[in-house]
Design a protein around this motif. Structure first.
Motif, PDB file in Angstrom:
ATOM      1  N   GLY A 144      23.102  28.336  15.141  1.00 42.88           N
ATOM      2  CA  GLY A 144      22.765  27.419  16.222  1.00 42.88           C
ATOM      3  C   GLY A 144      22.130  28.075  17.434  1.00 42.88           C
ATOM      4  N   LEU A 145      21.563  29.271  17.273  1.00 43.82           N
ATOM      5  CA  LEU A 145      20.826  29.861  18.394  1.00 43.82           C
ATOM      6  C   LEU A 145      19.356  29.492  18.216  1.00 43.82           C
ATOM      7  CD1 LEU A 145      22.477  33.374  18.848  1.00 43.82           C
ATOM      8  CD2 LEU A 145      22.625  31.404  20.357  1.00 43.82           C
ATOM      9  N   VAL A 146      19.003  28.348  18.751  1.00 47.85           N
ATOM     10  CA  VAL A 146      17.648  27.828  18.532  1.00 47.85           C
ATOM     11  C   VAL A 146      16.930  27.584  19.859  1.00 47.85           C
ATOM     12  CG1 VAL A 146      18.009  26.792  16.278  1.00 47.85           C
ATOM     13  CG2 VAL A 146      18.732  25.550  18.320  1.00 47.85           C
ATOM     14  N   PRO A 147      15.611  27.619  19.888  1.00 54.56           N
ATOM     15  CA  PRO A 147      14.747  28.104  18.800  1.00 54.56           C
ATOM     16  C   PRO A 147      14.914  29.612  18.621  1.00 54.56           C
ATOM     17  CG  PRO A 147      13.464  27.616  20.771  1.00 54.56           C
ATOM     18  CD  PRO A 147      14.853  27.196  21.068  1.00 54.56           C
ATOM     19  N   ALA A 170      25.967  35.721  13.657  1.00 60.93           N
ATOM     20  CA  ALA A 170      24.668  35.859  12.984  1.00 60.93           C
ATOM     21  C   ALA A 170      24.530  37.274  12.415  1.00 60.93           C
ATOM     22  CB  ALA A 170      23.528  35.580  13.967  1.00 60.93           C
ATOM     23  N   ARG A 171      25.013  38.236  13.161  1.00 58.44           N
ATOM     24  CA  ARG A 171      24.953  39.620  12.690  1.00 58.44           C
ATOM     25  C   ARG A 171      25.820  39.809  11.446  1.00 58.44           C
ATOM     26  NH1 ARG A 171      24.696  45.278  13.611  1.00 58.44           N
ATOM     27  NH2 ARG A 171      26.797  45.999  13.180  1.00 58.44           N
ATOM     28  N   ILE A 172      26.997  39.176  11.467  1.00 52.93           N
ATOM     29  CA  ILE A 172      27.876  39.260  10.300  1.00 52.93           C
ATOM     30  C   ILE A 172      27.195  38.640   9.077  1.00 52.93           C
ATOM     31  CG2 ILE A 172      30.032  38.342   9.337  1.00 52.93           C
ATOM     32  CD1 ILE A 172      31.342  38.885  12.035  1.00 52.93           C
ATOM     33  N   LEU A 173      26.449  37.545   9.312  1.00 49.63           N
ATOM     34  CA  LEU A 173      25.703  36.927   8.210  1.00 49.63           C
ATOM     35  C   LEU A 173      24.606  37.860   7.725  1.00 49.63           C
ATOM     36  CD1 LEU A 173      25.242  33.213   9.363  1.00 49.63           C
ATOM     37  CD2 LEU A 173      26.975  34.181   7.842  1.00 49.63           C
ATOM     38  N   ALA A 174      23.940  38.514   8.671  1.00 47.79           N
ATOM     39  CA  ALA A 174      22.858  39.428   8.308  1.00 47.79           C
ATOM     40  C   ALA A 174      23.403  40.596   7.482  1.00 47.79           C
ATOM     41  CB  ALA A 174      22.163  39.943   9.565  1.00 47.79           C
ATOM     42  N   ILE A 175      24.590  41.053   7.839  1.00 50.67           N
ATOM     43  CA  ILE A 175      25.204  42.134   7.082  1.00 50.67           C
ATOM     44  C   ILE A 175      25.523  41.653   5.668  1.00 50.67           C
ATOM     45  CG2 ILE A 175      27.263  43.606   6.925  1.00 50.67           C
ATOM     46  CD1 ILE A 175      27.310  43.605  10.015  1.00 50.67           C
ATOM     47  N   LEU A 198      34.299  27.298  16.687  1.00 53.26           N
ATOM     48  CA  LEU A 198      35.154  26.991  15.521  1.00 53.26           C
ATOM     49  C   LEU A 198      34.404  26.150  14.500  1.00 53.26           C
ATOM     50  CD1 LEU A 198      38.639  26.170  17.075  1.00 53.26           C
ATOM     51  CD2 LEU A 198      37.975  28.181  15.769  1.00 53.26           C
ATOM     52  N   ASN A 199      33.639  25.180  14.998  1.00 54.50           N
ATOM     53  CA  ASN A 199      32.862  24.339  14.085  1.00 54.50           C
ATOM     54  C   ASN A 199      31.853  25.182  13.314  1.00 54.50           C
ATOM     55  OD1 ASN A 199      34.181  21.998  14.763  1.00 54.50           O
ATOM     56  ND2 ASN A 199      32.694  21.383  16.319  1.00 54.50           N
ATOM     57  N   LEU A 200      31.280  26.164  14.012  1.00 55.27           N
ATOM     58  CA  LEU A 200      30.329  27.047  13.341  1.00 55.27           C
ATOM     59  C   LEU A 200      31.025  27.833  12.220  1.00 55.27           C
ATOM     60  CD1 LEU A 200      27.748  28.626  12.889  1.00 55.27           C
ATOM     61  CD2 LEU A 200      28.353  30.062  14.840  1.00 55.27           C
ATOM     62  N   MET A 201      32.193  28.379  12.527  1.00 52.42           N
ATOM     63  CA  MET A 201      32.910  29.147  11.504  1.00 52.42           C
ATOM     64  C   MET A 201      33.282  28.231  10.336  1.00 52.42           C
ATOM     65  SD  MET A 201      35.097  32.033  13.541  1.00 52.42           S
ATOM     66  CE  MET A 201      36.499  31.024  13.898  1.00 52.42           C
ATOM     67  N   ASN A 202      33.609  27.002  10.670  1.00 51.52           N
ATOM     68  CA  ASN A 202      33.942  26.027   9.634  1.00 51.52           C
ATOM     69  C   ASN A 202      32.750  25.763   8.717  1.00 51.52           C
ATOM     70  OD1 ASN A 202      36.098  24.525   8.648  1.00 51.52           O
ATOM     71  ND2 ASN A 202      35.227  22.642   9.458  1.00 51.52           N
ATOM     72  N   LYS A 203      31.570  25.718   9.325  1.00 51.31           N
ATOM     73  CA  LYS A 203      30.356  25.497   8.546  1.00 51.31           C
ATOM     74  C   LYS A 203      30.094  26.688   7.611  1.00 51.31           C
ATOM     75  CE  LYS A 203      25.790  25.727  10.090  1.00 51.31           C
ATOM     76  NZ  LYS A 203      24.646  25.357  10.924  1.00 51.31           N
TER      77      LYS A 203
END
Ligand code: ATP
Ligand code: ATP
Ligand code: SF4
Ligand code: SF4
Ligand code: MG
Ligand code: MG
Lengths: 348, 326
Positions: A144-147, A170-175, A198-203
C-alpha cells in the motif's frame, strides 16, 4: 483440514546468566523460557501474549538464531534448524524474518526505500533491469505504498511510522520470507494507523500464505489478527489454543486477569481485577530450581499443592489447553453443560 | 453544576525558524468538580501542549497566544510567578508522559515526599512528612516500608504509582494525567487506573486524562473531548462518543479498536496520516482523511453544532445512522 507445519519449537528452555544480588555474590540463572512448544502452520497467525518480561522477545530471538536455546529444538519444514549449515542455513535466514517494534530503527536512514528493496531482490532472486524495477514496485503496491514511483525514492525519515512499517514489510516480501516473527509491530504506532498495518499483515497471510508469529500485549488485536493464541506467564505456556475460545472463555486464572485488564469500551465502568491484593504483584524470578505454578503468588484461587508441580496440560475444549490444577474440574463442568457452537470465522 | 476549570479560546504557538506553528488553536472546554474528562487524539495533535499550558509549565518556544484558563475563578495566565508557585501542585498537579522517569532514582522516596511538603510549606517536620507520605503511598498500593527504598529498586508500575501518590500529596483540585500508563503492561495499567478511580471518589478531585487509547478512556472518563490537529472537534459524554459519535474523526478513532467480545469484522482504522501542522488547508482540517467529505469541506471551516455542553464541528456529521456498536 490439511495443515502444513512450517515452523515448530519443541520443549525450548532458555537460561540466562545474570549478575548476583551484590557485586561479590555468584552469578544467578534466570530461566526466561520454560519448556515452550508450538507449531506454526502455513498461512496462519499465532499470537503470543503476556506481560513485560514474560519471554516474548526471547522467543523471537531464538527463532532468529540470535540465541541458542539451552534445551529443546526448532524445526523449519520438518528439519532441525540448529543443524543447518551452508545453503540450508542461507535459505533459513532468507525465509524466516522478523519485524520490530520500533519502525524508526529498522530502516537505514541513509538509503531510499527502493534501495532497501533492490538489494534483497538482486541478492536472493537475481533480478535485474526492468524486471527488478517491476518487482520493487510490485512489493510497494502490495504493502500500500502508492504510487510506488513516488514512495520508492523517499528516504525513511520522509515516511510516517505506519508507512515505515509498511516499507519494512515490503522488504520482507522482497527477501521472500514465508515465516514472519512480528514483535509488537504496531505498539509504537498511533492507534488510528495500527489497524492498517494489521490489515496488511492479514492480507499477506491470506493472499500469499505467509505465517506470522504475532507478539503483542494487546489481546483485542491478537483476536482480530490471529487464529490461535499462546498465553505466556514468566516463560511458561499457561493457556493456548483457538483464539476465540481463549479470549471469550478463558480458563487459566492468569488469562482471566489479562482479559479483565484489557480495555473494553463496552464496559461502562472500570471492572474489578481478580488478583490477590495482599501480595506484592511483582513477577518472581524463575530459576532452574523453581518449582510449582509460576502464577501462584498472584493467583486468587491458588492452593498449597500449586507449589509442588506445574500442572500438566489439559484440553478443556477441542483446541483449548490449560495448565492449572483447576483445569480438570473446569473440563468436567464444561462437558456436562451443553455447549453452544463457537464462531470460528477468519477475519476480514 | 459548577465548573472547576474553564478554558476559553486557548491558542498556543510554537515559535520555530519557519515562523509560528499553532499547535493548539482556539480551544475551549470546562471540567466540573469531581468530574473526569478525557482528551484523546493522535500523536502530535496538541494534547500535551494543552496540559503544559494548564500548569503554565510550557517553555519557549511555546507561547500562549490567546485565551484564558480559569481555575476556581482565577485566571492562571495572569498569575505572577509567586502566585503561580503556590498554586501549582497545590491546586493543579500533573503526572507526565513517561512520568516514572521523573523520580530521582538515587534519592529515597521518603526524602522526595519530604521535599514536596517542605517546598510548599506543609511541614518541615520529617516525622509528620513521613506520616503523610505513608498514608498516601499505601493508598496507591505500595507498602509503607518501601518509602526507605530508592526508585531504581521499584518496578515500572510501582514507580508510576509513586508518582501518582506524589502528584496527590498536596490534595490538588485537578489532577492532569498525560498518558500515565502507556509504557506499562495492561494489568499494571489497569491496577493504577483503578487506584486513581477509587482515590478520586475518596479525595474528590477532578481529572483531565490524556491518552490516545480511546478504549481505555471510555471506561475511565465521564466526558470525552476528541482533538484533531490542534482543535477539539467533538465533545460529549463518553457513552455518546462510543455509541453515537458525530464527527467522522471520532467515529474513525472509535473504530480503530477491535472488540474484545463482539463479532469481528473487517475494520479500517483511519486512512492517511496526521496533518502536518505547518500546512493547514482551507476548510476542514480532516478533509484529506474523511470518508464523508463534501465540496464545502474543502472551502469552509465547519460550523460548531452546540447542544448544552456537547458540540461537534462538521459539515456532514454522522447523524443517527451510525448508532451501531462495532
Ligand atoms: N540477554 C539477556 N541476558 C539476561 N537476561 C535476559 C536477556 N534477554 C532477556 N532476558 C530476561 O529474560 C526475560 C524475558 O525477556 P523478554 O525480552 O523476552 O521479555 P518480553 O516478554 O519480550 O518483554 P517486553 O514485553 O517488555 O518486551 C526478562 O526477565 C529479561 O530480563
Ligand atoms: N518544542 C517544540 N517546538 C516546536 N514544535 C513543537 C514543540 N513541541 C511540540 N511541538 C509541536 O506541537 C504539536 C503538538 O505537540 P504535543 O506534544 O502537544 O502533541 P501530543 O498530542 O501530546 O502528542 P503525543 O500523543 O505524541 O504525546 C506537534 O505537532 C509538535 O510537533
Ligand atoms: S495451578 Fe494453582 S496457582 Fe497456578 S493458576 Fe492454577 S490455581 Fe492458580
Ligand atoms: S467537515 Fe467535512 S471533511 Fe470535515 S469531518 Fe466533517 S464531513 Fe469530514
Ligand atoms: Mg519484548
Ligand atoms: Mg503528548
Amino acid at each position: 483440514m490439511d495443515r502444513q507445519i512450517v515452523f515448530s519449537i519443541k520443549n525450548v528452555t532458555m537460561d540466562f546468566q545474570i549478575s548476583g544480588k551484590t557485586f561479590f555474590s555468584k552469578k544467578r540463572t534466570l530461566r526466561a523460557l520454560n519448556n515452550v512448544s508450538f507449531d506454526l502452520y502455513k498461512g496462519e497467525s499465532l499470537a503470543v501474549v503476556g506481560e513485560s518480561g514474560c519471554g516474548k522477545s526471547t522467543l523471537c530471538r531464538i527463532a532468529m538464531r540470535f540465541y541458542t536455546p539451552s534445551r529443546g529444538e526448532m524445526t523449519y519444514n520438518g528439519e532441525n534448524v540448529h543443524k543447518f549449515k551452508g545453503n540450508p542455513l542461507r535459505n533459513y535466514r532468507q525465509k524466516v524474518q522478523m519485524i520490530f517494534q520500533d519502525p524508526f530503527s529498522s530502516l537505514n536512514p541513509l538509503h531510499s526505500i527502493y534501495y532497501h528493496l533492490k538489494r534483497p531482490l538482486q541478492l536472493y532472486h537475481g533480478y535485474k533491469g526492468i524486471e527488478l524495477k517491476a518487482k520493487m514496485n510490485e512489493a510497494l503496491e502490495m504493502v500500500g505504498l502508492v504510487p510506488p514511483e513516488e514512495q520508492g525514492i523517499k528516504n525513511p525519515h520522509q515516511l510516517s511510522g505506519g508507512q515505515k512499517q509498511r516499507a519494512f514489510l515490503a522488504r520482507i516480501l522482497a527477501i521472500g520470507a514465508d515465516v514472519i516473527f512480528a514483535d509488537e509491530p504496531t505498539s509504537m504506532l498511533d492507534v488510528s494507523i495500527r489497524l492498517g498495518v494489521l490489515n496488511l499483515m492479514n492480507k499477506l497471510k491470506r493472499e500469499m500464505g505467509k505465517s506470522f508469529l504475532y507478539i503483542t500485549h494487546d489481546i483485542a488485536t491478537a483476536r482480530y489478527f490471529s487464529d490461535r493464541i499462546i498465553v505466556l506467564y514468566s516463560g511458561h505456556m499457561v493457556e493456548w489454543g483457538d483464539v476465540d475460545k481463549v479470549v471469550k472463555h478463558p480458563v487459566h486464572p492468569y488469562t482471566k486477569l489479562l482479559i479483565s485488564a484489557a480495555p473494553d469500551p463496552e464496559r461502562e465502568t472500570l471492572a474489578k481485577l481478580e488478583v490477590r491484593d495482599d501480595v506484592e504483584k511483582e513477577v518472581t524470578m524463575w530459576t532452574p530450581e523453581s518449582r510449582g505454578c509460576p502464577f501462584r503468588n498472584r493467583c486468587p484461587v491458588a492452593e498449597s499443592r500449586c507449589a509442588d508441580d506445574f500442572p500438566e496440560a489439559v484440553e478443556v475444549k477441542p483446541d483449548q489447553f490449560v495448565r492449572c490444577i483447576h483445569a480438570k474440574e473446569w473440563k468436567t463442568e464444561n462437558s456436562a453443560a451443553s455447549e453452544k457452537p463457537e464462531r470460528n470465522q477468519p477475519v476480514g | 453544576m459548577s465548573a472547576l476549570l474553564e478554558v476559553k479560546n486557548l491558542s498556543v504557538d510554537y515559535i520555530t525558524l519557519n515562523g509560528a506553528v499553532r499547535a493548539v488553536d482556539d480551544v475551549s472546554f470546562s471540567i466540573e468538580e469531581e468530574q473526569s474528562m478525557g482528551l484523546a487524539g493522535e500523536s502530535g495533535c496538541g494534547k500535551s501542549t494543552i496540559a503544559y499550558s494548564l500548569m503554565r509549565l510550557h517553555r519557549p518556544p511555546a507561547l500562549i497566544a490567546d485565551g484564558s484558563i480559569k481555575l476556581g475563578g482565577r485566571d492562571i495566565i495572569k498569575m505572577g510567578e509567586e502566585e503561580l508557585r503556590q498554586f501549582r501542585w497545590d491546586q493543579i498537579s500533573m503526572v507526565f508522559q513517561s512520568a516514572m522517569n521523573c523520580l530521582n532514582p538515587v534519592v529515597k522516596l521518603e526524602k522526595q515526599f519530604f521535599e514536596i511538603y517542605k517546598n510548599h510549606g506543609i511541614t518541615k517536620n520529617r516525622q509528620e512528612a513521613r506520616a503523610r507520605a505513608e498514608k498516601l503511598i499505601e493508598i496507591v498500593g505500595i507498602p509503607k516500608e518501601r518509602l526507605n527504598d530508592y526508585p531504581h529498586q521499584f518496578s515500572g508500575g510501582m514507580r508510576q504509582r509513586a508518582v501518582i501518590a506524589m502528584a496527590l500529596a498536596l490534595k490538588p483540585k485537578l489532577l492532569i494525567m498525560d498518558e500515565p500508563t502507556t509504557a506499562l503492561d495492561t494489568v499494571v495499567q489497569r491496577e493504577i487506573l483503578q487506584r486513581v478511580y477509587e482515590l478520586k471518589k475518596e479525595l474528590k478531585f477532578s481529572i483531565l486524562f490524556i491518552t490516545h487509547d480511546l478504549s481505555l478512556m471510555m471506561e475511565f472518563c465521564d466526558n470525552v473531548s476528541i482533538m484533531y490537529a490542534g482543535k477539539i472537534v467533538e465533545q460529549a459524554p463518553a457513552q455518546t462518543i462510543l455509541k453515537n459519535p458525530q464527527h467522522p474523526y471520532s467515529y474513525g478513532l472509535k473504530n480503530s479498536f477491535p472488540s474484545l467480545h463482539g463479532d469481528i469484522g473487517y475494520m479500517e482504522g483511519i486512512p492517511g496520516s496526521p496533518l502536518n501542522m505547518s500546512r493547514i488547508p482551507r476548510g476542514c482540517r480532516f478533509q484529506d482523511r474523511c470518508f464523508r467529505a463534501q465540496d464545502i469541506c474543502f472551502k469552509e471551516v465547519p460550523p460548531r453544532q452546540q447542544r448544552g455542553n456537547d458540540f461537534y464541528d462538521c459539515h456532514n456529521p454522522m447523524g443517527t445512522l451510525t448508532g451501531s456498536r462495532n
